[in-house]
Design a protein around this motif. Structure first.
Motif, short mmCIF file in Angstrom:
data_model
loop_
_atom_site.label_atom_id
_atom_site.label_comp_id
_atom_site.label_asym_id
_atom_site.label_seq_id
_atom_site.Cartn_x
_atom_site.Cartn_y
_atom_site.Cartn_z
N GLY A 54 0.80 -1.22 0.00
CA GLY A 54 0.00 0.00 0.00
C GLY A 54 0.83 1.27 0.00
N LEU A 55 2.15 1.11 0.01
CA LEU A 55 3.05 2.26 0.01
C LEU A 55 3.88 2.27 -1.27
CD1 LEU A 55 4.56 2.00 3.62
CD2 LEU A 55 2.49 3.24 2.91
N VAL A 56 4.35 3.43 -1.64
CA VAL A 56 5.45 3.52 -2.58
C VAL A 56 6.68 3.76 -1.72
CG1 VAL A 56 4.94 5.98 -2.96
CG2 VAL A 56 6.43 4.75 -4.55
N ALA A 57 7.65 2.86 -1.82
CA ALA A 57 8.79 2.90 -0.90
C ALA A 57 10.05 2.44 -1.62
CB ALA A 57 8.53 2.02 0.31
N GLY A 58 11.15 3.14 -1.36
CA GLY A 58 12.42 2.78 -1.95
C GLY A 58 13.30 3.98 -2.16
N PRO A 70 21.29 10.34 -2.29
CA PRO A 70 20.24 9.33 -2.20
C PRO A 70 19.37 9.54 -0.96
CG PRO A 70 22.32 8.41 -1.47
CD PRO A 70 22.62 9.81 -1.93
N ALA A 71 18.14 9.09 -1.03
CA ALA A 71 17.23 9.13 0.10
C ALA A 71 16.27 7.96 -0.01
CB ALA A 71 16.45 10.45 0.12
N TYR A 72 15.76 7.55 1.13
CA TYR A 72 14.72 6.53 1.17
C TYR A 72 13.39 7.25 1.31
CZ TYR A 72 12.13 2.32 2.44
OH TYR A 72 11.23 1.29 2.46
N ARG A 73 12.47 6.97 0.37
CA ARG A 73 11.15 7.60 0.37
C ARG A 73 10.08 6.55 0.67
NH1 ARG A 73 8.10 9.12 -4.33
NH2 ARG A 73 9.13 7.31 -5.30
N ALA A 74 9.14 6.91 1.55
CA ALA A 74 7.97 6.06 1.79
C ALA A 74 6.75 6.95 1.87
CB ALA A 74 8.13 5.27 3.08
N ALA A 75 5.68 6.57 1.18
CA ALA A 75 4.46 7.38 1.15
C ALA A 75 3.29 6.49 0.76
CB ALA A 75 4.59 8.52 0.14
N PRO A 76 2.07 6.87 1.15
CA PRO A 76 0.90 6.12 0.69
C PRO A 76 0.81 6.14 -0.84
CG PRO A 76 0.32 7.61 2.49
CD PRO A 76 1.72 7.96 2.07
N ALA A 77 0.60 5.00 -1.43
CA ALA A 77 0.56 4.91 -2.89
C ALA A 77 -0.64 5.66 -3.45
CB ALA A 77 0.53 3.45 -3.32
N GLY A 78 -0.43 6.34 -4.58
CA GLY A 78 -1.51 6.96 -5.31
C GLY A 78 -2.09 8.22 -4.70
N GLY A 161 4.48 15.08 -4.63
CA GLY A 161 3.29 14.68 -3.89
C GLY A 161 3.17 15.21 -2.49
N GLY A 162 4.14 16.00 -2.03
CA GLY A 162 4.08 16.53 -0.68
C GLY A 162 3.49 17.92 -0.61
N ASP A 163 2.95 18.26 0.55
CA ASP A 163 2.39 19.59 0.81
C ASP A 163 3.39 20.38 1.62
OD1 ASP A 163 1.01 21.82 1.63
OD2 ASP A 163 -0.72 20.75 2.44
N GLY A 164 4.00 21.38 1.00
CA GLY A 164 5.02 22.18 1.66
C GLY A 164 4.50 23.02 2.80
N GLN A 165 3.19 23.15 2.92
CA GLN A 165 2.61 23.90 4.03
C GLN A 165 2.43 23.03 5.28
OE1 GLN A 165 2.10 27.25 3.68
NE2 GLN A 165 3.10 26.86 1.72
N ARG A 166 2.73 21.74 5.14
CA ARG A 166 2.58 20.83 6.28
C ARG A 166 3.84 19.96 6.40
NH1 ARG A 166 -2.37 17.28 5.48
NH2 ARG A 166 -1.90 17.47 3.25
N ALA A 167 4.95 20.63 6.69
CA ALA A 167 6.24 19.95 6.72
C ALA A 167 6.79 19.88 8.14
CB ALA A 167 7.24 20.66 5.82
N ALA A 168 7.44 18.77 8.44
CA ALA A 168 8.03 18.55 9.75
C ALA A 168 9.37 17.85 9.58
CB ALA A 168 7.10 17.72 10.64
N VAL A 169 10.14 17.82 10.67
CA VAL A 169 11.42 17.11 10.67
C VAL A 169 11.54 16.37 11.99
CG1 VAL A 169 12.71 19.10 11.59
CG2 VAL A 169 13.91 17.30 10.31
N THR A 170 12.14 15.19 11.93
CA THR A 170 12.45 14.44 13.14
C THR A 170 13.76 13.71 12.93
OG1 THR A 170 11.52 12.93 14.81
CG2 THR A 170 11.26 12.29 12.50
#
Length: 297
Positions: A54-58, A70-78, A161-170
């Protein structure tokens, strides 16, 4: 060469360093595979495994000027318009634990991006000795380079696919320190969560400021998640940071600490003997709630 935890923290923000011997287990070849040898013994029975269905990951490549990292990306697919969280690794780079953490954020609805911030200096997975990893790779990473890379990661996330108005860091350990610094650097962040990141230290050309030095520059409130039994980050350091925050700007005054009295350093690292399940689970809930409270959800 062997260092104890306090000595290592005096150099850089790291987990305990009696991990000189090479560890049994897989080493990662690509981002998010296996574990770094220098991280010490693997505790396989506690390592959390978050599925990618259910994710796009890699792996992805992030342009930074004329270079890429390089970075590892994981997000809900579609899905698009997702809140963004940058996940900053320990000194061991983007291995399975960090990739799994990114997938956990993706399952919570985030576009999670975990960049390999050591790539120009070396590959942490190739080191079996903590002291060499610190001296040959981690100590050579400029804070300015990290901030520039994270800016590029936010740009990439917004374009994918990201919303720059709702960004966080951890971030964890070394990444926890960088979380504080990036919260003082980027006006695009809504919130930040720092897991046992060093707050003070010697100032150098590559590390000219530490979190306690940038309190009045914070642009997003930070939740600090720390262990009361962390021998490398004494409670006195946390208390000094709390006092500085109370006298700081609005984002500083909105920042908070949660200290788990009996938890050691790296209590969230579920693949290591330092893992403490109850504090880790509570801290994870607090992390997600902090993001939601401050609009990064």
């Amino acid at each position: 060469m062997s260092l104890n935890e306090r000595d290592v923290h005096a150099l850089l923000d790291v987990t305990h360093a009696g991990a000189g011997p090479r560890r049994r287990g897989l080493l990662r070849g690509a981002l998010g595979l296996g574990y770094a040898a220098a991280a010490g013994p693997l505790v396989a029975q506690t390592a959390i495994k978050t599925p990618a269905d259910g994710l796009v990951a890699g792996d992805v490549q992030i342009p930074v000027g004329a270079e890429t990292i390089p970075a590892y990306r994981a997000a809900p697919a579609g899905r698009v318009g997702l809140p963004v969280v940058l996940v900053l690794s320990e000194i061991f780079g983007v291995h399975e634990y960090i990739a799994d953490t990114a997938r956990r954020f993706a399952r919570a609805g985030y576009l999670a991006l975990a960049p390999e911030l050591f790539v120009r200096q070396g590959d942490p997975s190739g080191y079996g000795e903590m002291a060499r990893l610190l001296a040959e790779v981690v100590a050579k990473v400029p804070d300015e380079q990290v901030a520039r890379d994270l800016d590029a990661c936010l740009d990439w996330a917004v374009a994918h696919g990201g919303d720059g108005q709702r960004a966080a860091v951890t971030g964890f350990c070394w990444g926890g320190r960088q979380t504080w610094l990036y919260a003082a650097h980027s006006p695009r962040l809504k919130a930040a969560v720092a897991w046992y990141g060093r707050l003070e230290g010697e100032r150098t050309a590559l590390q000219p400021r530490h979190p306690i030095d940038v309190v009045n520059q914070l642009k997003a409130p930070v939740l600090g998640l720390y262990g009361g039994a962390d021998t490398g980050i004494p409670l006195a350091s946390v208390e000094r940071m709390q006092a500085a925050l109370a006298q700081g700007n609005a984002a500083a005054r909105a920042s908070r600490f949660v200290v788990y009295p009996d938890a050691p350093h790296a209590f969230h690292a579920d693949y290591r003997p330092t893992y403490r399940a109850e504090p880790a689970a509570d801290a994870w809930r607090r992390c997600l709630a902090w993001f939601a409270q401050h609009g990064a959800v």
